[in-house]
Design a protein around this motif. Structure first.
Motif, PDB file in Angstrom:
ATOM      1  N   GLY A   1       0.794  -1.370  -0.056  1.00 52.11           N
ATOM      2  CA  GLY A   1      -0.055   0.094   0.042  1.00 52.11           C
ATOM      3  C   GLY A   1       0.800   1.299   0.066  1.00 52.11           C
ATOM      4  N   ARG A   2       2.196   1.408   0.107  1.00 52.76           N
ATOM      5  CA  ARG A   2       3.010   2.613   0.143  1.00 52.76           C
ATOM      6  C   ARG A   2       2.884   3.186  -0.901  1.00 52.76           C
ATOM      7  NH1 ARG A   2       4.540   6.435  -0.204  1.00 52.76           N
ATOM      8  NH2 ARG A   2       6.313   7.691   0.630  1.00 52.76           N
ATOM      9  N   ASP A   3       2.867   2.211  -2.257  1.00 55.43           N
ATOM     10  CA  ASP A   3       2.937   2.787  -3.595  1.00 55.43           C
ATOM     11  C   ASP A   3       1.625   3.829  -3.842  1.00 55.43           C
ATOM     12  OD1 ASP A   3       1.186   0.747  -3.526  1.00 55.43           O
ATOM     13  OD2 ASP A   3       1.481   0.067  -5.529  1.00 55.43           O
ATOM     14  N   ARG A   4       0.657   3.600  -3.304  1.00 54.15           N
ATOM     15  CA  ARG A   4      -0.549   4.449  -3.384  1.00 54.15           C
ATOM     16  C   ARG A   4      -0.946   5.471  -2.518  1.00 54.15           C
ATOM     17  NH1 ARG A   4      -3.527  -1.063  -4.371  1.00 54.15           N
ATOM     18  NH2 ARG A   4      -1.483  -1.650  -4.882  1.00 54.15           N
ATOM     19  N   ALA A   5      -0.330   5.271  -1.428  1.00 50.65           N
ATOM     20  CA  ALA A   5      -0.662   5.963   0.070  1.00 50.65           C
ATOM     21  C   ALA A   5      -0.927   7.472  -0.202  1.00 50.65           C
ATOM     22  CB  ALA A   5       0.478   5.725   1.138  1.00 50.65           C
ATOM     23  N   THR A   6       0.114   8.159  -1.021  1.00 49.80           N
ATOM     24  CA  THR A   6      -0.125   9.537  -1.199  1.00 49.80           C
ATOM     25  C   THR A   6      -1.091   9.858  -1.958  1.00 49.80           C
ATOM     26  OG1 THR A   6       2.451   9.772  -1.172  1.00 49.80           O
ATOM     27  CG2 THR A   6       1.300  11.623  -1.856  1.00 49.80           C
ATOM     28  N   GLY A   7      -1.185   9.160  -3.111  1.00 50.73           N
ATOM     29  CA  GLY A   7      -2.714   9.459  -4.103  1.00 50.73           C
ATOM     30  C   GLY A   7      -3.796   8.991  -3.255  1.00 50.73           C
ATOM     31  N   TYR A   8      -3.786   8.088  -2.626  1.00 54.31           N
ATOM     32  CA  TYR A   8      -5.125   7.543  -1.751  1.00 54.31           C
ATOM     33  C   TYR A   8      -5.565   8.670  -0.876  1.00 54.31           C
ATOM     34  CZ  TYR A   8      -8.060   4.633   1.098  1.00 54.31           C
ATOM     35  OH  TYR A   8      -9.507   4.180   1.749  1.00 54.31           O
TER      36      TYR A   8
ATOM     37  N   TYR B   1      -6.897  11.581  -2.548  1.00 57.66           N
ATOM     38  CA  TYR B   1      -8.415  11.207  -3.061  1.00 57.66           C
ATOM     39  C   TYR B   1      -9.376  11.212  -1.632  1.00 57.66           C
ATOM     40  CZ  TYR B   1     -11.962   7.625  -2.245  1.00 57.66           C
ATOM     41  OH  TYR B   1     -13.302   6.990  -2.040  1.00 57.66           O
ATOM     42  N   LEU B   2      -8.984  10.771  -0.510  1.00 58.28           N
ATOM     43  CA  LEU B   2      -9.626  10.840   0.687  1.00 58.28           C
ATOM     44  C   LEU B   2      -9.826  12.205   1.149  1.00 58.28           C
ATOM     45  CD1 LEU B   2      -8.119   8.018   2.732  1.00 58.28           C
ATOM     46  CD2 LEU B   2     -10.467   8.091   1.798  1.00 58.28           C
ATOM     47  N   SER B   3      -8.850  13.129   0.842  1.00 59.51           N
ATOM     48  CA  SER B   3      -9.124  14.740   1.476  1.00 59.51           C
ATOM     49  C   SER B   3     -10.065  15.097   0.597  1.00 59.51           C
ATOM     50  CB  SER B   3      -7.511  15.350   1.160  1.00 59.51           C
ATOM     51  OG  SER B   3      -6.745  14.982   1.958  1.00 59.51           O
ATOM     52  N   VAL B   4     -10.161  15.079  -0.862  1.00 62.51           N
ATOM     53  CA  VAL B   4     -11.100  15.574  -1.460  1.00 62.51           C
ATOM     54  C   VAL B   4     -12.630  14.761  -1.081  1.00 62.51           C
ATOM     55  CG1 VAL B   4     -12.219  15.499  -3.864  1.00 62.51           C
ATOM     56  CG2 VAL B   4      -9.639  16.001  -3.553  1.00 62.51           C
ATOM     57  N   LYS B   5     -12.641  13.517  -0.849  1.00 69.14           N
ATOM     58  CA  LYS B   5     -13.886  13.030  -0.387  1.00 69.14           C
ATOM     59  C   LYS B   5     -14.272  13.545   0.885  1.00 69.14           C
ATOM     60  CE  LYS B   5     -15.469   8.346   0.649  1.00 69.14           C
ATOM     61  NZ  LYS B   5     -16.809   8.361  -0.151  1.00 69.14           N
TER      62      LYS B   5
ATOM     63  N   VAL C   1       1.457   9.965  -7.539  1.00 69.12           N
ATOM     64  CA  VAL C   1       0.472  10.647  -6.902  1.00 69.12           C
ATOM     65  C   VAL C   1      -0.754  10.779  -7.910  1.00 69.12           C
ATOM     66  CG1 VAL C   1       0.033  12.707  -5.484  1.00 69.12           C
ATOM     67  CG2 VAL C   1       2.182  11.722  -5.445  1.00 69.12           C
ATOM     68  N   GLY C   2      -0.345  11.479  -8.821  1.00 70.96           N
ATOM     69  CA  GLY C   2      -1.577  11.861  -9.711  1.00 70.96           C
ATOM     70  C   GLY C   2      -2.255  10.572 -10.225  1.00 70.96           C
ATOM     71  N   TYR C   3      -1.567   9.528 -10.338  1.00 65.33           N
ATOM     72  CA  TYR C   3      -2.309   8.487 -11.210  1.00 65.33           C
ATOM     73  C   TYR C   3      -3.238   7.859 -10.136  1.00 65.33           C
ATOM     74  CZ  TYR C   3      -3.108   3.450 -11.963  1.00 65.33           C
ATOM     75  OH  TYR C   3      -3.695   2.148 -12.067  1.00 65.33           O
ATOM     76  N   TRP C   4      -2.679   7.449  -8.977  1.00 66.79           N
ATOM     77  CA  TRP C   4      -3.556   6.954  -7.590  1.00 66.79           C
ATOM     78  C   TRP C   4      -4.673   7.730  -7.361  1.00 66.79           C
ATOM     79  CZ3 TRP C   4      -3.728   1.862  -7.133  1.00 66.79           C
ATOM     80  CH2 TRP C   4      -2.505   1.061  -7.550  1.00 66.79           C
TER      81      TRP C   4
END
Length: 432
Positions: free
Chosen positions: A200-207, A210-214, A237-240
């Motif tokens: 999950g570290r690979d997607r943590a920043t992008g996730y 997303y959560l901040s926007v949500k 970051v942009g991809y996830w």
């Protein structure tokens, strides 16, 4: 040709750098909370700054000398923590600014970590994989004992990745005695899973973006279904962030990277763009699912959500007036300069600040560091749930301070981060 008026404007309004921006943000929040003058002096300057020059042999047998940086801003709450970036813009001032942001970011997230940043002044696209490995290993050797699992823990940043961290780990461990090597796995985070990295570290920043926007959308009773968003920077970051927003029903309509800008009002399929980039040198230029547009049109596009996820100082007073988004979610560090932020806030555009919005990365890094330190392995679902919980707590705290003190979200985030640091200094005292 530059006109007389343009020349005068440039003379009267010098371009502000990231260090100037972060210091203005720091001083603004310090004034709001009446920060103790002594603690203000400490937090307003870095603890340590390291500049190293080191030679590396190239593939053709020639030798180049590179300049690397590591700035350690503050460790009152725990070991220094922050990324290493490989980019031509890396210099001492940039590292200082980014290190300070990391201090606020780890403090806001409630982590037992401090802030650091660094990297090499280099355009990595000019070098082969073998050359980048030698550059990375020689840089690690030059840093020596200035990094360490309980002292300063680097991580990936712009133009560095899990492979870069694996090279750093291997080089660092090779300098230790055999009985020390097993205790140094957590000297870096963001490693490949097979080399001690965390699921999950690979997607943590992008996730986290997303959560901040949500969370922001939920707080404002906004449904993300069908909402249009644009992304500057389509790396990790942009991809996830885009993928998770797409899964939520939002529509990606435009992307910008170093190769240009593309736009499709009907939507760009995230994985189709990612697959195209994998086959075209990680660039968006030429993607058949969208039309090319001029770079200066990008931020002016109609959208609900704008995600700058590239470099700092991308949103300035020159383009802030063109932005039509309801919210800016700062996936990058320092993408909005101070003048632009004031313009946007005056127009009612919400800004989810970087130290909150992209903090998923350092939270994920903390989870990896903790697993390595304790000899544990967490499953992906556990990591993502812990990440969601931590980010929800941070977002809730920021919104409470925003409303209670009637300040913007960035000032609220800084207040929370700085009050935690102030408390630590008050309780511990100043040596001697």
């Amino acid at each position: 040709m530059i006109t007389k008026e343009e020349k005068q404007e440039k003379t009267q309004k010098p371009k502000q750098g990231m260090l100037d921006n972060v210091m203005r943000q720091f001083n603004n929040a310090s004034d709001k909370i009446g920060l103790d003058p002594s603690i203000r002096k400490i937090l307003g300057i870095t603890n340590n700054e390291l500049v190293v020059h080191f030679p590396v042999k190239m593939d053709n047998g020639s030798v180049e000398v590179f300049t690397g940086y590591r700035v350690q801003h503050n460790n009152a709450l725990g070991p220094y923590k922050g990324g290493l970036r490989y980019h031509p813009t890396v210099d001492l001032d940039a590292a200082r600014a980014l290190a300070m942001w990391m201090t606020w970011k780890t403090s806001l997230a409630g982590l037992p970590l401090g802030g650091a940043k660094g990297g090499i002044q280099i355009d990595p696209s000019r070098y082969s994989t073998g050359e980048l490995e030698r550059i990375t290993r020689r840089f690690t050797y030059a840093l020596g004992d200035n990094i360490g699992p309980e002292l300063d823990i680097p991580a990936p940043d712009v133009n560095t990745n899990a492979q870069t961290m694996a090279w750093i780990l291997d080089t660092y461990m090779s300098t230790k005695s055999p009985n020390e090597r097993s205790t140094n796995l957590h000297v870096v985070t963001g490693k490949p899973v097979g080399a001690g990295g965390s699921e999950g570290r690979d997607r943590a920043t992008g996730y986290g973006v997303y959560l901040s926007v949500k969370f922001w959308a939920e707080h404002n009773n906004i449904d993300l279904q069908g909402r249009k968003f644009i992304v500057q920077g389509f790396g990790n970051v942009g991809y996830w962030a885009s993928l998770f927003l797409e899964m939520e029903g939002a529509v990606l309509t435009a992307v910008q990277d170093a190769s240009g800008s593309i736009f499709n009002p009907d939507g760009i399929v995230v994985d189709e763009l990612s697959e195209y980039m994998a086959q075209h040198d990680h660039k968006i230029a030429g993607f058949p699912g969208a039309d090319r547009i001029n770079n200066d049109e990008f931020f002016a596009l109609d959208c609900d959500i704008c995600i700058p996820a590239a470099l700092g100082n991308q949103i300035t007073e020159k383009n802030a007036g063109d932005i039509k988004a309801l919210v800016i979610a700062e996936g990058a560090n320092g993408p909005t300069d101070v003048q632009a932020e004031k313009m946007l806030l005056d127009r009612g555009v919400a800004i989810i600040p970087d130290i909150l919005c992209n903090s998923g990365g350092v939270i994920g890094s903390y989870f990896e560091w903790l697993q390595n330190r304790n000899g544990e392995i967490w499953q992906l679902e556990e990591v993502m749930e812990k990440l969601r919980k931590k980010l929800r707590e941070s977002f809730t705290r920021v919104m409470k301070v925003t409303e209670d003190r009637e300040v913007d979200m960035r000032t609220a985030a800084f207040i929370i981060a700085m009050e935690r640091l102030e408390q630590a200094y008050r309780q511990r005292g100043i040596f001697p």
